[in-house]
Scaffold this motif. Structure first.
Motif, PDB file in Angstrom:
ATOM      1  N   GLU A  90       0.830  -1.203   0.000  1.00 39.66           N
ATOM      2  CA  GLU A  90       0.000   0.000   0.000  1.00 39.66           C
ATOM      3  C   GLU A  90       0.867   1.257   0.000  1.00 39.66           C
ATOM      4  OE1 GLU A  90      -2.789  -0.113   3.165  1.00 39.66           O
ATOM      5  OE2 GLU A  90      -3.769  -1.954   2.479  1.00 39.66           O
ATOM      6  N   PHE A  91       1.968   1.214   0.748  1.00 37.33           N
ATOM      7  CA  PHE A  91       2.908   2.340   0.782  1.00 37.33           C
ATOM      8  C   PHE A  91       3.421   2.639  -0.620  1.00 37.33           C
ATOM      9  CE2 PHE A  91       7.327   3.797   2.388  1.00 37.33           C
ATOM     10  CZ  PHE A  91       6.944   5.134   2.332  1.00 37.33           C
ATOM     11  N   LYS A  92       3.852   1.604  -1.343  1.00 41.62           N
ATOM     12  CA  LYS A  92       4.362   1.788  -2.704  1.00 41.62           C
ATOM     13  C   LYS A  92       3.281   2.333  -3.630  1.00 41.62           C
ATOM     14  CE  LYS A  92       7.709  -2.036  -2.472  1.00 41.62           C
ATOM     15  NZ  LYS A  92       8.067  -3.355  -3.063  1.00 41.62           N
ATOM     16  N   GLN A  93       2.057   1.813  -3.497  1.00 42.95           N
ATOM     17  CA  GLN A  93       0.970   2.261  -4.372  1.00 42.95           C
ATOM     18  C   GLN A  93       0.634   3.726  -4.123  1.00 42.95           C
ATOM     19  OE1 GLN A  93      -2.368  -0.523  -4.136  1.00 42.95           O
ATOM     20  NE2 GLN A  93      -0.914  -2.222  -4.075  1.00 42.95           N
ATOM     21  N   ARG A  94       0.593   4.117  -2.875  1.00 43.29           N
ATOM     22  CA  ARG A  94       0.288   5.512  -2.568  1.00 43.29           C
ATOM     23  C   ARG A  94       1.386   6.445  -3.082  1.00 43.29           C
ATOM     24  NH1 ARG A  94      -3.893   6.283   1.407  1.00 43.29           N
ATOM     25  NH2 ARG A  94      -4.633   4.287   2.252  1.00 43.29           N
ATOM     26  N   ILE A  95       2.648   6.034  -2.945  1.00 44.59           N
ATOM     27  CA  ILE A  95       3.735   6.871  -3.446  1.00 44.59           C
ATOM     28  C   ILE A  95       3.726   6.908  -4.967  1.00 44.59           C
ATOM     29  CG2 ILE A  95       6.251   7.118  -3.581  1.00 44.59           C
ATOM     30  CD1 ILE A  95       4.996   7.942  -0.903  1.00 44.59           C
ATOM     31  N   TYR A  96       3.380   5.793  -5.588  1.00 41.91           N
ATOM     32  CA  TYR A  96       3.275   5.790  -7.053  1.00 41.91           C
ATOM     33  C   TYR A  96       2.225   6.808  -7.502  1.00 41.91           C
ATOM     34  CZ  TYR A  96       1.891   4.457 -11.748  1.00 41.91           C
ATOM     35  OH  TYR A  96       1.579   4.502 -13.088  1.00 41.91           O
ATOM     36  N   TYR A  97       1.068   6.806  -6.839  1.00 41.56           N
ATOM     37  CA  TYR A  97       0.027   7.744  -7.241  1.00 41.56           C
ATOM     38  C   TYR A  97       0.448   9.184  -6.930  1.00 41.56           C
ATOM     39  CZ  TYR A  97      -4.557   9.678  -8.177  1.00 41.56           C
ATOM     40  OH  TYR A  97      -5.594  10.421  -8.697  1.00 41.56           O
ATOM     41  N   ALA A  98       1.155   9.375  -5.812  1.00 34.56           N
ATOM     42  CA  ALA A  98       1.677  10.712  -5.498  1.00 34.56           C
ATOM     43  C   ALA A  98       2.629  11.182  -6.595  1.00 34.56           C
ATOM     44  CB  ALA A  98       2.400  10.694  -4.147  1.00 34.56           C
ATOM     45  N   ALA A  99       3.495  10.273  -7.064  1.00 38.90           N
ATOM     46  CA  ALA A  99       4.436  10.618  -8.131  1.00 38.90           C
ATOM     47  C   ALA A  99       3.695  11.002  -9.402  1.00 38.90           C
ATOM     48  CB  ALA A  99       5.384   9.449  -8.397  1.00 38.90           C
ATOM     49  N   SER A 100       2.593  10.285  -9.688  1.00 42.51           N
ATOM     50  CA  SER A 100       1.812  10.612 -10.892  1.00 42.51           C
ATOM     51  C   SER A 100       1.166  11.979 -10.765  1.00 42.51           C
ATOM     52  CB  SER A 100       0.746   9.545 -11.142  1.00 42.51           C
ATOM     53  OG  SER A 100      -0.317   9.649 -10.212  1.00 42.51           O
ATOM     54  N   LEU A 101       0.822  12.373  -9.551  1.00 47.29           N
ATOM     55  CA  LEU A 101       0.196  13.675  -9.335  1.00 47.29           C
ATOM     56  C   LEU A 101       1.203  14.822  -9.445  1.00 47.29           C
ATOM     57  CD1 LEU A 101      -2.199  12.823  -6.358  1.00 47.29           C
ATOM     58  CD2 LEU A 101      -2.856  13.303  -8.714  1.00 47.29           C
ATOM     59  N   VAL A 102       2.387  14.645  -8.867  1.00 44.58           N
ATOM     60  CA  VAL A 102       3.350  15.747  -8.894  1.00 44.58           C
ATOM     61  C   VAL A 102       3.942  15.970 -10.275  1.00 44.58           C
ATOM     62  CG1 VAL A 102       3.957  15.468  -6.466  1.00 44.58           C
ATOM     63  CG2 VAL A 102       5.356  14.344  -8.205  1.00 44.58           C
ATOM     64  N   THR A 103       3.876  14.956 -11.134  1.00 48.36           N
ATOM     65  CA  THR A 103       4.379  15.170 -12.492  1.00 48.36           C
ATOM     66  C   THR A 103       3.446  16.064 -13.293  1.00 48.36           C
ATOM     67  OG1 THR A 103       3.257  13.180 -13.315  1.00 48.36           O
ATOM     68  CG2 THR A 103       5.549  12.942 -12.577  1.00 48.36           C
ATOM     69  N   GLY A 104       2.261  16.314 -12.777  1.00 51.03           N
ATOM     70  CA  GLY A 104       1.323  17.175 -13.471  1.00 51.03           C
ATOM     71  C   GLY A 104       0.514  16.466 -14.521  1.00 51.03           C
ATOM     72  N   LYS A 105       0.721  15.139 -14.681  1.00 48.29           N
ATOM     73  CA  LYS A 105       0.026  14.425 -15.744  1.00 48.29           C
ATOM     74  C   LYS A 105      -1.466  14.267 -15.453  1.00 48.29           C
ATOM     75  CE  LYS A 105       4.164  11.897 -17.162  1.00 48.29           C
ATOM     76  NZ  LYS A 105       4.842  10.588 -17.177  1.00 48.29           N
ATOM     77  N   GLU A 106      -1.831  14.406 -14.171  1.00 45.25           N
ATOM     78  CA  GLU A 106      -3.238  14.259 -13.833  1.00 45.25           C
ATOM     79  C   GLU A 106      -4.065  15.470 -14.277  1.00 45.25           C
ATOM     80  OE1 GLU A 106      -5.130  11.395 -11.592  1.00 45.25           O
ATOM     81  OE2 GLU A 106      -4.104  11.215 -13.497  1.00 45.25           O
ATOM     82  N   ARG A 110      -0.954  14.984   2.156  1.00 38.08           N
ATOM     83  CA  ARG A 110      -1.838  14.815   3.322  1.00 38.08           C
ATOM     84  C   ARG A 110      -3.182  14.223   2.885  1.00 38.08           C
ATOM     85  NH1 ARG A 110      -1.441  19.498   4.894  1.00 38.08           N
ATOM     86  NH2 ARG A 110       0.195  19.210   6.448  1.00 38.08           N
ATOM     87  N   LEU A 111      -3.707  14.731   1.784  1.00 38.82           N
ATOM     88  CA  LEU A 111      -4.966  14.195   1.268  1.00 38.82           C
ATOM     89  C   LEU A 111      -4.817  12.727   0.889  1.00 38.82           C
ATOM     90  CD1 LEU A 111      -7.893  14.698   0.288  1.00 38.82           C
ATOM     91  CD2 LEU A 111      -6.918  15.364  -1.933  1.00 38.82           C
ATOM     92  N   LEU A 112      -3.708  12.402   0.232  1.00 38.82           N
ATOM     93  CA  LEU A 112      -3.469  11.021  -0.191  1.00 38.82           C
ATOM     94  C   LEU A 112      -3.266  10.100   1.012  1.00 38.82           C
ATOM     95  CD1 LEU A 112      -3.140   9.203  -2.631  1.00 38.82           C
ATOM     96  CD2 LEU A 112      -0.728   9.842  -2.734  1.00 38.82           C
ATOM     97  N   ALA A 113      -2.637  10.615   2.070  1.00 40.59           N
ATOM     98  CA  ALA A 113      -2.390   9.799   3.264  1.00 40.59           C
ATOM     99  C   ALA A 113      -3.691   9.412   3.970  1.00 40.59           C
ATOM    100  CB  ALA A 113      -1.478  10.555   4.229  1.00 40.59           C
ATOM    101  N   TRP A 114      -4.716  10.240   3.839  1.00 40.22           N
ATOM    102  CA  TRP A 114      -5.974   9.982   4.543  1.00 40.22           C
ATOM    103  C   TRP A 114      -7.005   9.287   3.671  1.00 40.22           C
ATOM    104  CZ3 TRP A 114      -7.424  11.010   9.649  1.00 40.22           C
ATOM    105  CH2 TRP A 114      -6.440  11.630  10.433  1.00 40.22           C
ATOM    106  N   GLN A 115      -6.714   9.101   2.388  1.00 38.57           N
ATOM    107  CA  GLN A 115      -7.675   8.456   1.504  1.00 38.57           C
ATOM    108  C   GLN A 115      -7.772   6.954   1.789  1.00 38.57           C
ATOM    109  OE1 GLN A 115      -9.787   9.681  -0.596  1.00 38.57           O
ATOM    110  NE2 GLN A 115      -9.094  11.808  -0.670  1.00 38.57           N
TER     111      GLN A 115
END
Length: 465
Positions: free
Chosen positions: A324-340, A428-433
């Motif tokens: 779960e830690f890896k999945q959350r960081i993967y999604y965080a990485a996708s968000l910070v790249t601006g691709k979302e 923070r939002l991702l950590a609480w989802q």
């Protein structure tokens, strides 16, 4: 300062930079003005004092001088620093030298507004810029802003006087040690924010420490920590991203009353201004300082370890499944790249600009493995089966100023991105989802990626048909 000595010593610095295993990446060089400039820079290592002026000189071909704490000017270092253009912050002629060199364009300057190295990278408190220091928290210094404003005030007044009342110039030239108006720069004085981000941050015994221990008996804890941390980064390999921000023109900030009232009445009798004018300029200096501090830290180059460390700091539970830690960081990485959302909101390390699928699969670049190894060694996490158990006190506790980089670099990593409010809010939002939502979001994100690839391939076929 002796220009030939400055250039000769620069060769020694060049050799040092070639021997180090630091990879330097510069961004925003086009923002560097051609006129007189003070570069305001975040301060994390000793080597910045002489390495950064060397790199800037290679871009501008104008000498770049810097300030350093008086404690460094001991033994043979005083002569060395003089040759490379480093001035003690306690030098009685410090302000005079800075203002005059800006007026005449003889040199640009590097000034660290934190006032000293911020080893813990703790520069926020109560939502404000506050610098962690062994003597206590304090605001960043306004000296760079005050000196740049003063140089611009003098420059504007001298040029205006040359047009309107040239007979008043001789006593001002005498007070400044200037021969003629031709020595005064025509371009405005500017402040240029610069951010330095190191990745990775590691400390270990190294060859530099072994050599120093033989040459210096009873090394202080401070010296050992600096050699272990900075020596390891420079000799074992570190990426250093240097980002030059947008220049702040001091000419846009001058108040007409300063010129029409104070300067018209008092003129220039030296490198200082009257106490009354200094007080009137104080508020503007403080505002300028807040501006460039925001600009400096908003350019922090985000890397994987910022994401790992900050997420653990914000995660509300004391344990998390590794997958779960890896999945959350993967999604965080996708968000910070601006691709979302199609926006480039953050500055990213080169490793975050590539496909991040390795975080979900084989960790081929060892981004996760390397961070986890460090976090386990420092007692931040403990692996129990498929879970990671976190020690909350190791994620947000007080750090020893001179040992924090060795004892708990994970918290230092999280501290570095504390000023990035958008990143912190995202994590923070991702950590609480709920995890179900995260998995759904990842699935949708991957679907969109594949759909975009298919659309691009279809367009390519259409173009070649």
């Amino acid at each position: 300062m002796n220009r030939s000595a400055y250039l000769t010593t620069g060769l020694a610095i060049k050799i040092f930079s070639l021997l180090s295993k630091a990879d330097i990446y510069m961004h925003g060089q086009e923002n560097i003005p051609s006129g007189p400039t003070i570069f305001v820079v975040n301060h994390f290592t000793r080597v910045e004092t002489f390495l950064l002026p060397y790199y800037i000189y290679n871009l501008t071909y104008k000498p770049v001088w810097s300030l350093a704490t008086p404690s460094l000017f001991k033994g043979g270092f005083e002569k060395f620093f003089d040759m490379i253009g480093v001035i003690s912050t306690s030098d009685p002629k410090r302000d005079e030298l800075i203002v005059k060199s800006l007026l005449t364009g003889k040199a640009n300057w590097v000034i660290f507004p934190e006032g000293s190295m911020v080893k813990t990278k703790k520069i926020m408190a109560g939502g404000k810029y506050m610098i962690a220091h062994p003597s206590g928290m304090h605001e960043p210094h306004t000296g760079a802003a005050a000196l740049a404003l003063r140089a611009e005030l003098f420059r504007t007044h001298l040029l205006r006087t040359a047009r309107l009342a040239p007979d008043r110039l001789p006593p001002m030239f005498a007070a400044l040690g200037i021969q003629s108006i031709s020595e005064i720069q025509l371009q405005p004085t500017t402040i240029l924010p610069v951010n330095l981000t190191y990745y990775p941050i590691r400390a270990a015994e190294n060859i530099a420490l072994h050599i120093a221990s033989r040459l210096v008996k009873d090394m202080s804890e401070r010296m050992v920590e600096e050699i272990m941390t900075e020596g390891t980064m420079m000799l074992s390999g570190v990426d250093l991203d240097i980002r030059f921000g947008k220049p702040l023109s001091m000419g846009d900030l001058l108040k007409e009353e300063w010129l029409a009232e104070d300067m018209a009445r008092d003129g220039i009798t030296g490198f200082s201004v009257t106490p009354e004018l200094k007080e009137r300029m104080r508020r503007t200096s403080h505002d300028v300082m807040q501006h460039y501090m925001h600009d400096i830290y908003s350019m922090t180059t985000i890397n994987h370890e910022h994401l790992f460390a900050s997420f653990l700091q914000m995660y509300p539970l004391r344990r998390i499944r590794e997958s779960e830690f890896k999945q959350r960081i993967y999604y965080a990485a996708s968000l910070v790249t601006g691709k979302e959302d199609g926006k480039d909101v953050f500055f990213l390390h080169k490793s975050l600009q590539e496909n991040q699928a390795h975080l979900l699969t084989d960790d081929r670049y060892r981004k996760y493995a390397n961070f986890l190894k460090l976090a386990e060694e420092k007692g931040v996490v403990e692996r129990k089966g498929t879970y990671l158990h976190t020690d909350r006190s190791r994620l947000s506790g007080p750090l020893s100023f001179h040992k924090g980089r060795i004892d708990n670099p994970v918290e230092v990593m999280a501290n570095e991105v504390e000023p990035l409010k958008k990143l912190r809010s995202l994590l923070r939002l991702l950590a609480w989802q709920p995890m179900a939502f995260v998995r759904l979001a990842i699935a949708w994100y991957l679907f969109r990626l594949e759909n975009d690839k298919y659309a691009e391939a279809s367009r390519s076929v259409g173009r070649t048909a």
